[in-house]
Write a protein that holds these residues in place. Structure first.
Motif, PDB file in Angstrom:
ATOM      1  N   UNK A 131      -9.242  -0.679   7.198  1.00 25.60           N
ATOM      2  CA  UNK A 131      -8.771  -2.005   6.789  1.00 25.60           C
ATOM      3  C   UNK A 131      -8.956  -2.155   5.287  1.00 25.60           C
ATOM      4  N   UNK A 132     -10.082  -1.703   4.792  1.00 21.29           N
ATOM      5  CA  UNK A 132     -10.397  -1.821   3.376  1.00 21.29           C
ATOM      6  C   UNK A 132      -9.361  -1.120   2.502  1.00 21.29           C
ATOM      7  N   UNK A 133      -8.903   0.050   2.926  1.00 21.20           N
ATOM      8  CA  UNK A 133      -7.926   0.814   2.158  1.00 21.20           C
ATOM      9  C   UNK A 133      -6.491   0.528   2.572  1.00 21.20           C
ATOM     10  N   UNK A 134      -6.322  -0.302   3.608  1.00 22.59           N
ATOM     11  CA  UNK A 134      -4.998  -0.682   4.120  1.00 22.59           C
ATOM     12  C   UNK A 134      -4.166   0.539   4.486  1.00 22.59           C
ATOM     13  N   UNK A 135      -4.743   1.393   5.345  1.00 26.40           N
ATOM     14  CA  UNK A 135      -4.007   2.573   5.768  1.00 26.40           C
ATOM     15  C   UNK A 135      -4.456   3.014   7.156  1.00 26.40           C
ATOM     16  N   UNK A 136      -3.613   3.800   7.786  1.00 22.76           N
ATOM     17  CA  UNK A 136      -3.963   4.426   9.052  1.00 22.76           C
ATOM     18  C   UNK A 136      -3.140   5.689   9.212  1.00 22.76           C
ATOM     19  N   UNK A 137      -3.604   6.550  10.112  1.00 23.56           N
ATOM     20  CA  UNK A 137      -2.918   7.810  10.321  1.00 23.56           C
ATOM     21  C   UNK A 137      -3.171   8.286  11.739  1.00 23.56           C
ATOM     22  N   UNK A 157       2.305  -1.688  13.847  1.00 21.96           N
ATOM     23  CA  UNK A 157       1.075  -1.724  13.058  1.00 21.96           C
ATOM     24  C   UNK A 157       1.358  -1.526  11.577  1.00 21.96           C
ATOM     25  N   UNK A 158       2.299  -0.621  11.278  1.00 21.42           N
ATOM     26  CA  UNK A 158       2.665  -0.398   9.885  1.00 21.42           C
ATOM     27  C   UNK A 158       3.283  -1.656   9.288  1.00 21.42           C
ATOM     28  N   UNK A 159       4.156  -2.302  10.043  1.00 22.93           N
ATOM     29  CA  UNK A 159       4.762  -3.555   9.584  1.00 22.93           C
ATOM     30  C   UNK A 159       3.683  -4.618   9.340  1.00 22.93           C
ATOM     31  N   UNK A 160       2.729  -4.727  10.248  1.00 21.68           N
ATOM     32  CA  UNK A 160       1.637  -5.697  10.082  1.00 21.68           C
ATOM     33  C   UNK A 160       0.803  -5.371   8.839  1.00 21.68           C
ATOM     34  N   UNK A 161       0.616  -4.095   8.591  1.00 22.15           N
ATOM     35  CA  UNK A 161      -0.138  -3.675   7.419  1.00 22.15           C
ATOM     36  C   UNK A 161       0.549  -4.140   6.133  1.00 22.15           C
ATOM     37  N   UNK A 162       1.877  -4.033   6.111  1.00 21.21           N
ATOM     38  CA  UNK A 162       2.630  -4.417   4.925  1.00 21.21           C
ATOM     39  C   UNK A 162       2.775  -5.918   4.777  1.00 21.21           C
ATOM     40  N   UNK A 163       2.930  -6.621   5.884  1.00 21.29           N
ATOM     41  CA  UNK A 163       3.219  -8.057   5.799  1.00 21.29           C
ATOM     42  C   UNK A 163       1.984  -8.954   5.847  1.00 21.29           C
ATOM     43  N   UNK A 164       0.939  -8.533   6.550  1.00 23.37           N
ATOM     44  CA  UNK A 164      -0.218  -9.401   6.668  1.00 23.37           C
ATOM     45  C   UNK A 164      -1.450  -8.846   5.962  1.00 23.37           C
ATOM     46  N   UNK A 165      -1.348  -7.635   5.494  1.00 22.89           N
ATOM     47  CA  UNK A 165      -2.464  -7.056   4.760  1.00 22.89           C
ATOM     48  C   UNK A 165      -3.569  -6.481   5.618  1.00 22.89           C
ATOM     49  N   UNK A 210     -16.086  10.981   7.453  1.00 16.93           N
ATOM     50  CA  UNK A 210     -15.385   9.733   7.136  1.00 16.93           C
ATOM     51  C   UNK A 210     -16.267   8.855   6.258  1.00 16.93           C
ATOM     52  N   UNK A 211     -15.886   8.723   4.994  1.00 14.90           N
ATOM     53  CA  UNK A 211     -16.657   7.876   4.087  1.00 14.90           C
ATOM     54  C   UNK A 211     -16.435   6.405   4.411  1.00 14.90           C
ATOM     55  N   UNK A 212     -15.203   6.065   4.743  1.00 19.01           N
ATOM     56  CA  UNK A 212     -14.848   4.700   5.130  1.00 19.01           C
ATOM     57  C   UNK A 212     -13.863   4.802   6.275  1.00 19.01           C
ATOM     58  N   UNK A 213     -13.703   3.721   6.960  1.00 20.29           N
ATOM     59  CA  UNK A 213     -12.729   3.702   8.033  1.00 20.29           C
ATOM     60  C   UNK A 213     -13.359   3.933   9.386  1.00 20.29           C
TER      61      UNK A 213
END
Length: 83
Positions: free
Chosen positions: A46-52, A72-80, A25-28
């Motif tokens: 958080x830096x890349x705004x993604x999760x899996x 969590x996906x909704x929060x990612x899209x709406x709050x960054x 894992x380089x980041x995350x």
């Protein structure tokens, strides 16, 4: 499987032959782990705004067991950010 952010434990189905090596894992951060064998089941950045996640939440006994992932996906899209 355990969600490391909340400590919540879920019964899930895993049927895969690949796993993420922690040192790769380089980041995350690691977000979910399998409690049986320690395999990484989720990562987030958080830096890349993604999760899996790498498990089958639909295998749970209830239809809404993995709904928090959509929250969590909704929060990612709406709050960054990933929460």
């Amino acid at each position: 499987m355990s969600d490391l952010a909340t400590g919540r434990v879920e019964i899930t189905a895993q049927n895969h032959n690949y796993a993420v090596v922690p040192d790769s894992l380089a980041r995350g951060v690691i977000s979910h782990v399998n409690l049986n064998d320690g395999v990484i089941e989720g990562i987030a950045s958080v830096e890349d705004r993604c999760f899996s996640v790498q498990y089958h939440p639909e295998a749970g006994p209830g239809p809404h067991d993995a709904w928090y992932l959509f929250d969590r996906f909704d929060a990612l899209l709406t709050s960054g950010g990933v929460r």
